[in-house]
Scaffold this active site. Structure first.
Site, mmCIF file in Angstrom:
data_model
loop_
_atom_site.group_PDB
_atom_site.id
_atom_site.type_symbol
_atom_site.label_atom_id
_atom_site.label_comp_id
_atom_site.label_asym_id
_atom_site.label_seq_id
_atom_site.Cartn_x
_atom_site.Cartn_y
_atom_site.Cartn_z
ATOM 1 C CE1 TYR A 149 -3.066 -3.033 1.021
ATOM 2 C CE2 TYR A 149 -4.485 -1.119 0.986
ATOM 3 C CZ TYR A 149 -4.318 -2.484 0.961
ATOM 4 O OH TYR A 149 -5.410 -3.292 0.885
ATOM 5 C CE LYS A 225 0.926 -17.143 1.812
ATOM 6 N NZ LYS A 225 0.390 -18.461 2.120
ATOM 7 C CG ASP A 278 -2.341 -19.603 3.885
ATOM 8 O OD1 ASP A 278 -1.398 -18.843 4.161
ATOM 9 O OD2 ASP A 278 -2.206 -20.830 3.828
ATOM 10 C CG ASP A 302 -7.973 -4.195 2.585
ATOM 11 O OD1 ASP A 302 -9.113 -4.033 3.057
ATOM 12 O OD2 ASP A 302 -7.637 -3.778 1.463
#
Ligand code: NAD
Length: 416
Positions: A149, A225, A278, A302
């Site tokens: 971002y 992640k 995930d 987000d």
């Protein structure tokens, strides 16, 4: 007398009549603002019997600002938020056109509001897609300034994208060769850069742990992640654990990299753990009760905050806040858009703005008023006294107008 909030040694100094700048918002913003302000004032009046009151000061942004001043976000508005530290806003239309940045992004960037705070909990009576939404009670700390971002995102074939690929080719050929199609069609590759810093990660995790301590929460989950992006997402996790150890005295639990704050320290017993993003999206469906305060990077945050809001059926009523805990600057906001189709009709649901105001009250340490506000919303929803959007999902419920819903909340607050 109305006075500004100040900050001293990292603590907000809140006078009895703090000046709170507010932006009414565009579209249905004025409808929900008019209802919300009455309810918030009633909660404060009830909680403090007139010894405290919010001194609202209107500032302009969005369509109304443009109509009256020719600019979407006037400097006086920025200055009011800078000076008064804590404010609130309704939804704003994002001006369409090249080179116009979202007003929300401008506010966040200018004030370096590095935490996007999203509490997610279930209100009895709201329709949810899962079996037991009441198990969800989490607060998401989403990093607000870094990650993909940051805005370094270059269109394929533009001079910057092409030049960066050339540099990679000559300076780091082994990396260049990892980019599929780079050799064949270098002009057809968009390039984005994902910066994640130690300072940026640690200031976010620090506030998540402090929040867990202040609010007697059980755990902080670092969501990342890092199995794939070791030096950005993985580093976020490692820096998070490092901070838990060095600043909060957390010690290994023996389970993976998990840590716990030991007896004798503030927050004793709080577990700091981590989860790959995930897997986390599965976890929130399968074992939501295992997660409490969440600290995560911008993009994960987000996805996770929207998924969590949907899980409790609360997309339309979810509140949010953007906060810099070092300077004390904070802007709380309705998270939905301007709902232009409902503008001026006294039909929109003010809950997102009201729950943002509840966050604002807690930020000021006015927990008694925040509790009253929260309890009134929970009671009204449980009694099926709701606006049209929620009534539609509750068989046999007659929708209240926005203003009638506000009246119902005020009645509940005043115990009538
Ligand atoms: P939206 O949230 O305005 O509307 C999506 C749907 O939700 C519509 O059906 C709308 O009627 C409904 N809805 C939204 N708020 C509601 C409320 N309070 N009560 C009842 N129903 C409600 O999203 P959109 O249509 O994609 O965007 C409209 C405008 O809002 C755009 O200009 C967009 O840029 C802006 N926007 C602003 C913010 C913000 O300021 N935080 C966030 C998102 C979108």
């Amino acid at each position: 007398m109305a006075e500004k909030i100040t900050i001293k040694n990292g603590e907000l100094c809140v006078p009895a009549n703090p000046i709170i700048p507010f932006i009414r918002g565009d579209g249905s913003g004025p409808d929900i603002w008019a209802a919300s302000v009455r309810v918030v004032d009633a909660a404060v009046a009830k909680a403090y019997a007139g010894t405290r009151a919010l001194a609202w000061r209107e500032v302009l942004a969005g369509e109304r600002a443009f109509a009256e001043t020719g600019t979407w976000l006037p400097e006086e508005t920025m200055q009011a938020f800078r000076d008064c530290l804590v404010g609130i806003k309704g939804p704003l239309t994002t001006p369409v056109g090249k080179g116009t940045r979202s007003l929300n992004v401008q506010l966040r960037q200018t004030l370096d509001l590095y935490v996007c705070l999203r509490p997610v909990r279930y209100f009895q009576g709201v329709q949810s897609p899962v079996k037991d939404p009441s198990k969800v009670d989490m607060v998401v700390f989403r990093e607000n300034t870094e990650d993909i971002y940051a805005g370094i995102d270059w269109q394929a074939g533009t001079p910057k994208a092409v030049r960066l690929l050339e540099i990679l080719k000559t300076e780091f050929p082994e990396d260049f060769n990892k980019i599929r199609f780079a050799a064949a069609t270098p002009n057809e590759i968009g390039v984005g850069i994902k910066p994640v810093s130690k300072s940026g990660s640690q200031r976010l995790v620090r506030e998540a742990i402090r929040y867990a301590i202040r609010h007697h929460r059980k755990s902080v989950t670092l969501v990342h992640k890092g199995n794939i992006m070791k030096y950005t997402e993985g580093a976020f996790r490692d820096w998070g654990y490092e901070l838990a150890r060095t600043e909060f005295g957390a010690e290994p639990t023996g389970k993976g990299a998990w840590m716990r704050i030991p007896e004798g320290k503030p927050g004793a017993g709080i577990v700091i753990k981590d989860c790959i993003c995930d897997a986390f999206l599965q976890e929130i469906l399968l074992h939501p009760q295992e997660h409490d305060v969440i600290a995560t990077l911008n993009l994960n945050g987000d996805y996770c905050s929207d998924a969590l809001a949907a899980q409790v059926g609360g997309i339309g009523i979810a509140p949010g806040g953007n906060v810099n805990f070092d300077t004390g600057h904070a802007i709380f906001e309705a998270t939905h858009g301007t709902a232009p189709a409902l503008a001026g009709q006294d039909r929109a649901n003010p809950c997102s703005l009201l729950l943002s105001a509840e966050m604002l009250l807690r930020h000021l340490g006015w927990n008694e008023a925040a509790d009253l506000l929260n309890a009134a919303i929970a009671t009204a929803i449980a009694q099926h006294r709701v606006t049209a959007d929620l009534a539609e999902t509750m068989p046999g419920t007659t929708a209240l107008k926005t203003s009638q819903f506000a009246d119902a909340l005020i009645e509940i607050i005043n115990g009538r």
